[in-house]
Each structure stands twice: as C-alpha cells, then as structure tokens.
Design a protein around this motif. Structure first.
Motif, PDB file in Angstrom:
ATOM      1  N   LEU A 481      57.804  30.611 110.289  1.00 60.63           N
ATOM      2  CA  LEU A 481      58.351  30.871 108.949  1.00 60.63           C
ATOM      3  C   LEU A 481      58.478  29.584 108.147  1.00 60.63           C
ATOM      4  O   LEU A 481      58.450  29.614 106.907  1.00 60.63           O
ATOM      5  CB  LEU A 481      59.692  31.584 109.058  1.00 60.63           C
ATOM      6  CG  LEU A 481      59.616  33.029 109.568  1.00 60.63           C
ATOM      7  CD1 LEU A 481      61.001  33.628 109.729  1.00 60.63           C
ATOM      8  CD2 LEU A 481      58.765  33.896 108.630  1.00 60.63           C
ATOM      9  N   ASP A 482      58.610  28.453 108.827  1.00 60.15           N
ATOM     10  CA  ASP A 482      58.568  27.168 108.113  1.00 60.15           C
ATOM     11  C   ASP A 482      57.219  26.996 107.421  1.00 60.15           C
ATOM     12  O   ASP A 482      57.140  26.523 106.278  1.00 60.15           O
ATOM     13  CB  ASP A 482      58.810  26.008 109.083  1.00 60.15           C
ATOM     14  CG  ASP A 482      60.272  25.844 109.440  1.00 60.15           C
ATOM     15  OD1 ASP A 482      61.120  26.469 108.779  1.00 60.15           O
ATOM     16  OD2 ASP A 482      60.566  25.091 110.396  1.00 60.15           O
ATOM     17  N   LEU A 483      56.149  27.376 108.129  1.00 57.31           N
ATOM     18  CA  LEU A 483      54.803  27.291 107.536  1.00 57.31           C
ATOM     19  C   LEU A 483      54.653  28.280 106.382  1.00 57.31           C
ATOM     20  O   LEU A 483      53.956  28.001 105.404  1.00 57.31           O
ATOM     21  CB  LEU A 483      53.734  27.553 108.600  1.00 57.31           C
ATOM     22  CG  LEU A 483      53.666  26.580 109.785  1.00 57.31           C
ATOM     23  CD1 LEU A 483      52.483  26.930 110.681  1.00 57.31           C
ATOM     24  CD2 LEU A 483      53.542  25.140 109.293  1.00 57.31           C
ATOM     25  N   VAL A 484      55.308  29.450 106.507  1.00 52.11           N
ATOM     26  CA  VAL A 484      55.275  30.440 105.421  1.00 52.11           C
ATOM     27  C   VAL A 484      55.923  29.860 104.169  1.00 52.11           C
ATOM     28  O   VAL A 484      55.384  29.958 103.066  1.00 52.11           O
ATOM     29  CB  VAL A 484      55.999  31.734 105.851  1.00 52.11           C
ATOM     30  CG1 VAL A 484      56.169  32.668 104.647  1.00 52.11           C
ATOM     31  CG2 VAL A 484      55.222  32.434 106.948  1.00 52.11           C
ATOM     32  N   SER A 485      57.080  29.221 104.341  1.00 54.03           N
ATOM     33  CA  SER A 485      57.793  28.669 103.186  1.00 54.03           C
ATOM     34  C   SER A 485      57.031  27.510 102.556  1.00 54.03           C
ATOM     35  O   SER A 485      57.205  27.212 101.378  1.00 54.03           O
ATOM     36  CB  SER A 485      59.194  28.205 103.600  1.00 54.03           C
ATOM     37  OG  SER A 485      59.126  27.108 104.496  1.00 54.03           O
ATOM     38  N   GLN A 486      56.143  26.870 103.346  1.00 60.27           N
ATOM     39  CA  GLN A 486      55.320  25.780 102.811  1.00 60.27           C
ATOM     40  C   GLN A 486      54.032  26.295 102.171  1.00 60.27           C
ATOM     41  O   GLN A 486      53.231  25.514 101.659  1.00 60.27           O
ATOM     42  CB  GLN A 486      54.965  24.801 103.929  1.00 60.27           C
ATOM     43  CG  GLN A 486      56.163  24.079 104.544  1.00 60.27           C
ATOM     44  CD  GLN A 486      55.806  23.364 105.834  1.00 60.27           C
ATOM     45  OE1 GLN A 486      54.671  22.924 106.034  1.00 60.27           O
ATOM     46  NE2 GLN A 486      56.764  23.255 106.736  1.00 60.27           N
ATOM     47  N   GLY A 487      53.807  27.613 102.225  1.00 58.29           N
ATOM     48  CA  GLY A 487      52.608  28.192 101.627  1.00 58.29           C
ATOM     49  C   GLY A 487      51.362  28.015 102.452  1.00 58.29           C
ATOM     50  O   GLY A 487      50.248  28.154 101.949  1.00 58.29           O
ATOM     51  N   LEU A 488      51.518  27.741 103.759  1.00 60.25           N
ATOM     52  CA  LEU A 488      50.362  27.485 104.616  1.00 60.25           C
ATOM     53  C   LEU A 488      49.859  28.726 105.322  1.00 60.25           C
ATOM     54  O   LEU A 488      48.687  28.806 105.680  1.00 60.25           O
ATOM     55  CB  LEU A 488      50.705  26.411 105.652  1.00 60.25           C
ATOM     56  CG  LEU A 488      51.021  25.024 105.097  1.00 60.25           C
ATOM     57  CD1 LEU A 488      51.434  24.079 106.218  1.00 60.25           C
ATOM     58  CD2 LEU A 488      49.809  24.460 104.356  1.00 60.25           C
TER      59      LEU A 488
END
Length: 501
Positions: A481-488
C-alpha cells in the motif's frame, strides 16, 4: 429495502478494460463479474448481491462505488471463462500448416519458428515460455511480470516437430515421450548470454514444455536496488552481518527469493570468508567476470545421484565454511542440520515456501523441528512478493471515496497523498496490459526476546501470533500500500499478491 435488480449477462458486452479492474481469483471465489463502469461507479453481476463484505472488498480494490445486479452463478462463470483467453492475450494468432511440405522444409520452418519464439520471449522480458498442447492446437504462452499471456497458437500438426526441436536444443532424448525430462541450454542473444532451463511433462494431448528464461544481465544483485523500505533494509543488513544464525527468505515460486539471497551473498563476498552455496540448480555464477574473485564455492544439488541438500550440507560443514546458503529447506533433517550449523558459529541462509513470516515458524514446527531450536537459531525471516508496476505512459489517476481511503490508509489523512490513486489502463508501450515491470514488497520478522520466550514455552499458536506482531517491522500488505500511495502500483495488484494483513 432497495429491490435488487437482475441483469441478463448473455447480452452484455464485457470489455477487457472492465475485467482488469478486479482480480480473476476474486471473481471466481465470490461468483461475480464486472460488466460496466462509468462516473466512478462499477456495475457487477453477482450470484449473492446481499454479501456486503464482498461488495466492500470490490470497492476498496477498485476505488469505485459498486452497483450490484443479480445473475445466475452458471452465467457468471460462463462469462468469466469466455473472457479469460482474451483477457491476457497479447499477440496475434498464428497458424502453420504443414500439409504437403517436404520434411526438410518442415524442419527448417520449425527451427526458425522456435528461434523466433525464444527471441520474442527475451525481447518481452518473459520469465517463462509455456508450450502447451491442447486437443486441436498448440499454444505458446509467456509469463510476463508474473502473469501468463497467450501469445499465439499453431496447428496441431506442428506439435511433434516443435517439441522435438526444443529437446534437441536442450540435449534431451527426443524418443522419450512417456517420462518427464529436464535440462538446459544457452544462447547468445542481443549481445548477452542467456540460459534456458527446459522441463517436459507428458499430458493427455502431448508433452507440455516449459522453458525458464534466465537472463543473468537483468539480475540486480545489490541490496540497495531491491526497493526495500528503509527501516526493513537497515534491519536486514544488520542481520546479515551477524557471524552466526539462520536467516530465511520466504515466498512462493517467482517471488524473487533467489535474487534476494544472491544480493546478500554479493554483499558478503570477501577473500577473508569461505562461502558455500547449495543450489538446485545454480542460476547465477556469483564470481562471473571476476578474474581474481575468491571466497565462494557454488555446488549443484542433484538428487538423482544422491547429492541432496542434506548430503551437501553435511559435506559443507567439513569445508570450514563461514557462510552457507541452502537453496531450500525441504525436510526436517535439512532444517535441523541447518539450525545446528547456525548454533555452531555459521551464518546460514535459506528459503522456504510459506505465505508470510509468521507461517514460516509454523512450517518449521510442522516439519518436526523443536520450538526451542527455532527460537535459538532463527535471526530473521524475510517474506516477499513481486507486484506489477503501473506503466508510466498510461496509468490513470482516480479519486476513490473518502471511506475507501480511510480503509486503505487508516490513521493517515487523505491529504497526505491528495486522495489520488492510480489504476491500469493500457497503451501501445505496455502492450495494452497497463503494467510494465515488477517491484518487491517485503515483510521482515526480527526474532526478539518475547517471541523467542513464547516459542520456547511450546509454541502456542495464538500467543505466538500475537507476540510475533511486535517482531514484524512491516507487513507485505502495508509495504504494498506504500507503493499504491506513491502511484507505483494498484490496490488490485497488492490485494492479488498478498494475504489479509
């Protein structure tokens, strides 16, 4: 109570773009299929529209409000199955007809075709090539970024020559069609040497062939380039500097475990250390290109001649090792020898196939390993997955409802990421898939005194699970979800590859 409407799925046109919004596994599990979306709303046909938990999951994954319509389970499954071949297809259907061709022409044509398939797989960065015979055709599929895509199909007449050509390239017995075989070959393509591992398996309609593509030039054997969370990387690097202990890397096949272990060994390699690896097979020569390299002996495990992980591990201990890497712990004997090696002053690295870090402790116990031995030797457990990365050329921004953001990122205000997430769309650059490349997500369990004491007390599962939460730096779901919040990447991709946090 709002009346639930029914939908006639037989007349609905369901596009691949709609289907890609939700994982196929979730559709099958809960018997639903999306058929339309617009104005931030997704319409689905579902066998049980009263199941609010499923509707909530779909809303979280897609970021869209969900309108549920009722349809029969049989029709839903039919539309899912009808859509699957085209959902991941990424190539044109090709047919080769051999009727009337001379034998020499057939052989030349097949050799050229097989070479083209292999070259195309390398160009598309495929990890595996599947040559799959069915009743009327021979299908070629590539696994790209962890997902199988149907590339093309050939006429059934091609099958014997196609399979035989690959066997010849791999040095296999072309007359043996009743037993599985495996071997490997290498080719020089695009200015680099690439290894190919070939496996055959007799099936109802002929031999299934799978070719694993091992492009050594694509291996990023550097811990700093694996994309770990800063806290996880710092703790993991501290663990591998310990002179003794057992460090396990876990996850399913294709989750990047080997790359992580090789990166660790690449960091630890030194003329002052003796490192021995036991691998099945050796996938990458760690000292390749290092004319003066010293310190690593890589051993190929071969169970056919009795050279098992257990035998190799026992022999390695007589070779004065500092560090031992065991490709995989498969049984109690190997596990116990590895742990006793860790107790006697060696750093031992290995892998297991488990869902997450905590279940690794359960797996070791189920193998018959004493809990006190687990507590005394295991330094850390790294669980990992690979998630597909959104294509930067076509990823599409959307603004999910506030309640979805709250569910995904509890304790974080939507302003922290401006309430904007991204989803896959598809373009020419990514071959209309919407993703291009993969990135690791990690979960690290660092053994602490509380968890060790709990294990020594007898490994009560409930107590151990609650205690393990204090030992886990970050879950894979949280890392994803960290990657989701970064748009990755997308919420869908994280939910597809991770279990419930």
């Amino acid at each position: 109570m709002k009346k639930i409407q029914t939908i006639n799925l037989a007349v609905c046109k369901i596009t691949p773009e709609v289907l890609r919004l939700v994982p196929v596994e979730l559709m099958k599990k809960h018997s639903f299929v999306p058929f339309d979306f617009s104005d931030e709303r997704l319409s689905i046909a579902i066998a049980n529209p009263k199941d609010s938990s499923v509707l909530d999951d779909i809303q979280v994954i897609t970021g869209l409000d969900v309108d549920a319509f009722q349809a029969s389970r049989e029709m839903i499954w039919k539309r899912i199955e009808d859509a699957l071949p085209g959902l991941y297809a990424s190539g044109e259907v090709k047919e080769i007809v051999l009727n009337g061709a001379e034998e020499s022409e057939i052989e030349h044509g097949i050799s050229k075709t097989v070479d083209q398939v292999i070259r195309q797989a390398v160009e598309r960065l495929a990890s595996d090539i599947h040559i799959e015979p069915q009743e009327t055709s021979l299908y070629v599929r590539f696994r790209i970024d962890g997902v199988l895509s149907t590339i093309c199909k050939y006429s059934k007449a091609v099958q014997p020559s196609f399979t035989a050509r690959i066997k010849v390239m791999a040095g296999m017995d072309i007359t043996e069609r009743r037993l599985p075989q495996d071997n490997q070959f290498s080719q020089y393509l695009d200015h680099r040497n690439i290894d190919f591992r070939v496996s055959t398996l007799p099936g109802k309609y002929g031999e299934k062939v799978v070719i694993r593509v091992l492009d050594k030039s694509s291996f990023a054997l550097d811990l700093s380039r694996l994309g770990m969370d800063t806290d996880i990387q710092t703790s993991f690097e501290a663990m591998i500097q310990n002179p003794q202990g057992l460090i396990l890397v876990t996850g399913p096949t294709g989750s990047g475990k080997t790359t992580t272990l090789y990166s660790v060994l690449n960091r630890l390699t030194s003329p002052e250390k003796n490192i021995i690896t036991l691998e099945d097979p050796v996938e990458y020569e760690l000292l390749a290109g290092k004319a003066t390299g010293l310190g690593i002996t890589q051993v190929h495990v071969n169970s056919k001649i009795g050279m098992t992980f257990t035998v190799g591990l026992k022999a390695s201990l007589r070779q004065d090792p500092d560090i031992i890497m065991v490709g995989e712990i498969r049984d109690r004997e190997t596990a116990e020898i590895a742990m006793k090696s860790a107790l006697t002053g060696h750093l031992v690295l290995s892998t297991l196939h488990t869902n997450d870090s905590f279940s690794t402790l359960i797996r070791l116990r189920d193998m018959g390993v004493e809990p006190y031995l687990i507590a005394a030797t295991v330094t850390g457990i790294m669980a990992q997955r690979l998630v597909r990365v959104l294509c930067p050329q076509c990823k599409e921004a959307y603004h999910p409802p506030a309640k979805v953001l709250k569910l995904l990122f509890p304790g974080t205000s939507s302003a922290a990421h401006e309430g904007t997430l991204y989803r896959a769309k598809g373009c020419e650059s990514c071959r209309n898939i919407g993703y291009r490349g993969r990135k690791g997500i990690y979960e690290l369990l660092a053994m602490n005194d509380d968890l060790a004491a709990c294990l020594k007390a007898g490994l009560d599962l409930r107590a151990a699970y609650e205690t393990s939460k204090t030992a886990i730096l970050k879950t894979m779901r949280s890392s994803g979800l960290d990657l989701v919040s970064q748009g990755l990447t997308t919420v869908e991709e994280v939910f597809r590859t991770t279990i419930e946090a």
